[in-house]
Design a protein around this motif. Sequence first.
Motif, PDB file in Angstrom:
ATOM      1  N   ASN A 170     -18.039  76.588   7.475  1.00 31.92           N
ATOM      2  CA  ASN A 170     -18.221  77.990   7.860  1.00 31.92           C
ATOM      3  C   ASN A 170     -16.907  78.711   7.578  1.00 31.92           C
ATOM      4  N   ASN A 188     -24.172  81.046   3.827  1.00 34.36           N
ATOM      5  CA  ASN A 188     -23.758  82.350   3.327  1.00 34.36           C
ATOM      6  C   ASN A 188     -24.945  83.022   2.657  1.00 34.36           C
ATOM      7  N   LYS A 203     -26.692  86.426   0.956  1.00 33.47           N
ATOM      8  CA  LYS A 203     -26.483  87.718   0.289  1.00 33.47           C
ATOM      9  C   LYS A 203     -27.822  88.383   0.043  1.00 33.47           C
ATOM     10  N   SER A 253     -22.052  90.198   1.558  1.00 36.34           N
ATOM     11  CA  SER A 253     -22.845  89.095   2.120  1.00 36.34           C
ATOM     12  C   SER A 253     -22.459  88.911   3.569  1.00 36.34           C
ATOM     13  N   VAL A 288     -22.713  85.704   6.897  1.00 36.38           N
ATOM     14  CA  VAL A 288     -22.982  84.314   7.235  1.00 36.38           C
ATOM     15  C   VAL A 288     -23.982  84.269   8.370  1.00 36.38           C
TER      16      VAL A 288
END
Length: 880
Positions: free
Chosen positions: A65, A104, A106, A173, A175
Amino acid sequence: MRKPERIWLWSLIAAVFALGQAWPNAMLGSQPSSGLKTDCVANVMRLTLDEALAVGNQLEVEAINGTQYILLTPSLAAQCGYSMESDPWGNTRIYTSLLGCFVNNKDDMMFSVGLKLKIYRHNPSDVVSHDVAQACSYTRWAPREILCDRNYMEVSMYMAPQAETKGQKEEDSQVNAITDAFEAVNGIWKITFFTPEPMSMVLKEAQQAGYSAMTTSTRLVMRSPDNTAETYSEDVAGVPMEVLRVSIHNKAQDGLKVFNLAAACPTGGVLFTGDLISWHVPRRVTPLLDGSIRLVETIMGINGQRLDKAQMAARGYSLSTTDFHIVVEIPIGSPDGYYKSHAPDYQYHITYTVEPMLEVLWRADQNKDDTRYKILFPITTPPMSRPTHTEDRTVPEAREFSLYVGSFLHDVELRNITFATGVLTVEESNARGFTVQQHLLANGTLVFSLQVPFDTDVVAKHNPEVLVTTYSLNVVFGFVILPEETPFSHPVALQASLQDVVLPELSGTCDQDYFYITVKYGSQGHNANTMVGGLDLTPELAEDYKFKNNATHFSIDVPYAATGSAFELITTNSVRARLDVLVWDPVTNWILSDLFLACYFPLLTTRCYPNGTITALAVKVESVPNLDPSWLTLKDQSCRPVFSNDHFAQFIFSADSCGTTRSFFDHYMLYENEIGLHYGEKGISHKSPDPEYKQTISCYYVVNDTQTVSFHTKSRLYEPKAEIGSGQMITQMRLATDSSYEHFYDTEDYPVEKYLREPLHFEVELVQSNDPHLELILDNCWATVQEDRTSLPSWAIIVDGCAYLGDSYATVFHPVSVDTRVSVPSHYKRFSMKMFAFIQEEQVLKHEVYVHCDLVICDKTSPAEGICQGQCANQALRGT
């Protein structure tokens, strides 16, 4: 059915997590990702580790992360959308939901997954790490998607993106993370669970309970580990399902919105019929679907990967629909699954595990919204019994037990073998000369072989017959199943018989005073007992007989007058003595060998002295075994032996005493007396079952006298004739090489090898006779597996002069005519039969076959009666 897999799959990670805490100072080295493979399969990322990388090692998985590494414990993995599957050989698959935590994301189109794998090897400092990164593209999101994995269920639905506020900077993006509900101005506020009764939690409470709820740029995601308190079970079309129903209260810029989400995952619906797995999924999952819907698409896959129709057909898979179910059928043993060994109740079983995938697309008729439903569903069969088989490949003539046990999967290991003398490991067994080997079969299974020589202390031996040894091997194979170390065993009992007994050989000679006996040991060595003249050869007796021995034989010297010898016959100057020697088995009491040696020994029983003194030696002969020589007297019963023992009684007397009589003839004077058992008023009475004993004593003295002898004759009233007597006739039986009876096998050709049903041609002949009045008749002929004509089993060939009719291998008699070799045909009999083998307990006895015959020699000039009427004449007469 799925619950055991869920628990097992992550037990490795849990154990490694604890291990990681115990090794805080472990050094990690980054290694190339050989043996690792990543791919994107729709809405999940799949990471595969092959067995070369993972087998025998411990694995720890961390999610990357940003700059942080989050250890994925079993509970966090289920909460965040991670699962793992590993087979017994170390092949491992890790699945990550693209909507999972720490991915992740997007714009819900491009997803990047980062994982760190730590592989612990033999010790805490030997750790290898692998960083794995995979980017996946997925844009085929349905308005509602449901994912059922082995340890969690996930539902996501489309949520219109919020308008960008003034001054808000759009980020490339974000997380997917577990957010802090108290810090979020906008976002998920409260979740109401229907169990089916409503129960509400704020987001943080739900997260603490193991749930995950989050929003992405376009979707609302809810995830629940399996078997939580707020899920419930429901039967749908006969299939048990675990159901999650929630209402999510989401705060947005335009106000509070409530979203209703539901997920339902099957926990059963599997049938096992023969060699087929049938997986039933409801065609309409009612907890998910309201109103009118239709089934648009069904796709089958394996291990998360879709299969097309050609791939399914090649594997024997089928996908079909009924009114109520979608049915997936998979043959047990298909190459996409694997077998695993088990040992319930210490008996060998196997299971088969395969992980099919089913994707379903439903479309609502009213609003045309689609629901995509994806199930990753590992299936394991119930334990299937696989009894361990033993193949006995022992060839007795090789004097070695040879056996195979199996077959087993690769996760079975042979640890030890229990013999009669104790437990030995595989290494110890091989060191003892017992060959233990593992063999890989063409189908990938294992068998184990064991060879044990007959002549070892772990093999028991006994003799069911005099010449036969039966060898017995009793062993227990001890196995374990890896990696659980589950034990089970398999007992084996083998027997093999071999005609390998070498009997002792006895031989003997004599001189004027002794029997000289030699005993050559047989295969039993010194374990046999010896009896000499009816007496056991004790150490004391052996010393008296000058016992001498070595590794191969022993010898004794026995005086002819020893206690155990028997006198058969006495003459004026010798005695014929016999010594009986027996060698016998003290366990079975079988006589292994014997010798009856009889010799003449010089012995003068009467001596006549010039002064008139006479000495006489009475000898106890075998015909009067109960005679006590001390009972003997001369005619004058007061004249008793001056010496006596078990064999002799000696008398000394003068010619004019003890009832001696005198007579004259020619120029001789004869003195006679008699030794015997005399019964009368003046004698001593002895009760004896023996016949009367008499031994005459004679002494001749020459006198100066002339005698005239006269005689006369008279004619005979009858002509002399021969008395019926006895004699010997010589016969022989031979095996001819063919039906011409011109050539025969010689003694050195035996044993003769013949194939089953091959003709055997026998000829029986009366030899050394030219009498045409004699005829040879075969009475009975039979076959045995031993040379002893009385041994069993036996099989009749000729019975009462005729061919035995109880056998499909019929015996055929052949005529004999005069030729260059045969002058008297009646002196010959010829017959043929087909080669056969004895069968005992459904096993063919591979022994030699001996043929015996009883025959009768008949006088053709005498009235014919019984069998002398001719070969098989009695049956012919009965037939008429």
